[in-house]
Design a protein around this motif. Structure first.
Motif, PDB file in Angstrom:
ATOM      1  N   LYS A   9       1.053  -1.306  -0.061  1.00 54.33           N
ATOM      2  CA  LYS A   9      -0.367  -0.236   0.034  1.00 54.33           C
ATOM      3  C   LYS A   9       1.283   1.396  -0.065  1.00 54.33           C
ATOM      4  O   LYS A   9       1.924   1.241   1.136  1.00 54.33           O
ATOM      5  CB  LYS A   9      -0.762  -0.428   0.892  1.00 54.33           C
ATOM      6  CG  LYS A   9      -2.141  -1.194   1.287  1.00 54.33           C
ATOM      7  CD  LYS A   9      -3.101  -0.741   2.029  1.00 54.33           C
ATOM      8  CE  LYS A   9      -4.079  -1.670   2.063  1.00 54.33           C
ATOM      9  NZ  LYS A   9      -5.126  -1.064   3.009  1.00 54.33           N
ATOM     10  N   ALA A  11       1.509   5.222   0.419  1.00 49.45           N
ATOM     11  CA  ALA A  11       1.576   6.262   2.034  1.00 49.45           C
ATOM     12  C   ALA A  11       0.054   6.516   0.861  1.00 49.45           C
ATOM     13  O   ALA A  11      -0.551   7.070  -0.371  1.00 49.45           O
ATOM     14  CB  ALA A  11       2.557   6.561   2.464  1.00 49.45           C
ATOM     15  N   PRO A  12      -1.422   7.153   2.525  1.00 48.96           N
ATOM     16  CA  PRO A  12      -2.396   7.859   1.722  1.00 48.96           C
ATOM     17  C   PRO A  12      -1.991   8.661   1.699  1.00 48.96           C
ATOM     18  O   PRO A  12      -1.352   9.550   2.522  1.00 48.96           O
ATOM     19  CB  PRO A  12      -3.395   7.551   3.137  1.00 48.96           C
ATOM     20  CG  PRO A  12      -2.396   7.213   4.374  1.00 48.96           C
ATOM     21  CD  PRO A  12      -0.983   6.644   3.561  1.00 48.96           C
ATOM     22  N   ALA A  14      -2.123  13.173   1.900  1.00 54.23           N
ATOM     23  CA  ALA A  14      -1.938  14.514   2.715  1.00 54.23           C
ATOM     24  C   ALA A  14      -3.133  14.607   3.568  1.00 54.23           C
ATOM     25  O   ALA A  14      -3.630  14.535   5.203  1.00 54.23           O
ATOM     26  CB  ALA A  14      -1.317  15.602   2.512  1.00 54.23           C
ATOM     27  N   GLU A  16      -6.132  12.688   2.899  1.00 48.22           N
ATOM     28  CA  GLU A  16      -6.236  11.246   3.724  1.00 48.22           C
ATOM     29  C   GLU A  16      -5.752  11.743   5.532  1.00 48.22           C
ATOM     30  O   GLU A  16      -6.804  11.239   5.995  1.00 48.22           O
ATOM     31  CB  GLU A  16      -6.273  10.724   3.024  1.00 48.22           C
ATOM     32  CG  GLU A  16      -7.114   9.248   3.493  1.00 48.22           C
ATOM     33  CD  GLU A  16      -7.109   7.755   3.037  1.00 48.22           C
ATOM     34  OE1 GLU A  16      -6.821   6.728   2.664  1.00 48.22           O
ATOM     35  OE2 GLU A  16      -6.775   8.066   1.099  1.00 48.22           O
ATOM     36  N   ARG A  17      -4.986  11.981   5.241  1.00 54.70           N
ATOM     37  CA  ARG A  17      -4.226  11.250   6.542  1.00 54.70           C
ATOM     38  C   ARG A  17      -4.399  12.834   7.616  1.00 54.70           C
ATOM     39  O   ARG A  17      -4.823  12.193   9.083  1.00 54.70           O
ATOM     40  CB  ARG A  17      -2.437  11.922   6.643  1.00 54.70           C
ATOM     41  CG  ARG A  17      -2.124  10.151   6.241  1.00 54.70           C
ATOM     42  CD  ARG A  17      -0.404  10.654   6.475  1.00 54.70           C
ATOM     43  NE  ARG A  17       0.022  11.059   5.034  1.00 54.70           N
ATOM     44  CZ  ARG A  17       1.298  12.003   4.394  1.00 54.70           C
ATOM     45  NH1 ARG A  17       1.426  12.258   5.811  1.00 54.70           N
ATOM     46  NH2 ARG A  17       0.969  12.586   3.311  1.00 54.70           N
ATOM     47  N   GLU A  18      -5.031  13.773   7.090  1.00 54.92           N
ATOM     48  CA  GLU A  18      -5.293  14.863   7.680  1.00 54.92           C
ATOM     49  C   GLU A  18      -7.196  14.539   8.011  1.00 54.92           C
ATOM     50  O   GLU A  18      -7.352  14.623   9.632  1.00 54.92           O
ATOM     51  CB  GLU A  18      -5.329  16.226   7.020  1.00 54.92           C
ATOM     52  CG  GLU A  18      -5.292  17.311   7.941  1.00 54.92           C
ATOM     53  CD  GLU A  18      -4.417  18.837   6.745  1.00 54.92           C
ATOM     54  OE1 GLU A  18      -6.574  19.638   6.562  1.00 54.92           O
ATOM     55  OE2 GLU A  18      -4.184  18.214   6.508  1.00 54.92           O
ATOM     56  N   VAL A  20      -7.903  11.136   9.104  1.00 55.02           N
ATOM     57  CA  VAL A  20      -8.174  10.615   9.920  1.00 55.02           C
ATOM     58  C   VAL A  20      -7.517  11.162  11.654  1.00 55.02           C
ATOM     59  O   VAL A  20      -8.372  10.514  11.945  1.00 55.02           O
ATOM     60  CB  VAL A  20      -7.171   9.541   9.489  1.00 55.02           C
ATOM     61  CG1 VAL A  20      -7.109   8.282  10.344  1.00 55.02           C
ATOM     62  CG2 VAL A  20      -8.125   8.601   8.203  1.00 55.02           C
ATOM     63  N   ALA A  21      -6.723  11.910  10.716  1.00 47.32           N
ATOM     64  CA  ALA A  21      -6.570  12.733  12.308  1.00 47.32           C
ATOM     65  C   ALA A  21      -7.506  13.396  13.160  1.00 47.32           C
ATOM     66  O   ALA A  21      -7.430  13.370  14.156  1.00 47.32           O
ATOM     67  CB  ALA A  21      -5.249  13.283  12.332  1.00 47.32           C
ATOM     68  N   GLU A  22      -7.774  14.059  12.289  1.00 48.43           N
ATOM     69  CA  GLU A  22      -9.636  15.168  12.719  1.00 48.43           C
ATOM     70  C   GLU A  22     -10.083  13.914  12.953  1.00 48.43           C
ATOM     71  O   GLU A  22     -11.034  14.508  14.074  1.00 48.43           O
ATOM     72  CB  GLU A  22      -9.753  16.168  11.325  1.00 48.43           C
ATOM     73  CG  GLU A  22     -11.063  16.248  12.333  1.00 48.43           C
ATOM     74  CD  GLU A  22     -11.181  17.653  12.941  1.00 48.43           C
ATOM     75  OE1 GLU A  22     -11.195  18.145  14.095  1.00 48.43           O
ATOM     76  OE2 GLU A  22      -9.350  18.274  12.664  1.00 48.43           O
TER      77      GLU A  22
END
Length: 52
Positions: A9, A11-12, A14, A16-18, A20-22
């Protein structure tokens, strides 16, 4: 038998990562509020309904 290939996979992105963090932060806040509410209810129950 056929050899198995492992899928890597990437890395997602940025954004998407943001997201997920939110989402994780919001879930943590909801959990903290629910925990506080439960602690207050337990305290009230102890004060008004003492076990004898």
């Amino acid at each position: 038998m056929m050899p198995c290939k492992t899928l890597r996979k990437s890395a997602p992105p940025a954004a998407e990562r943001e997201a997920v963090a939110e989402c994780a932060l919001e879930l943590r806040r909801i959990g903290d509020k629910a925990d506080l509410r439960q602690r207050i209810l337990n305290l009230i129950a102890k004060l008004f309904c003492p076990k004898t």
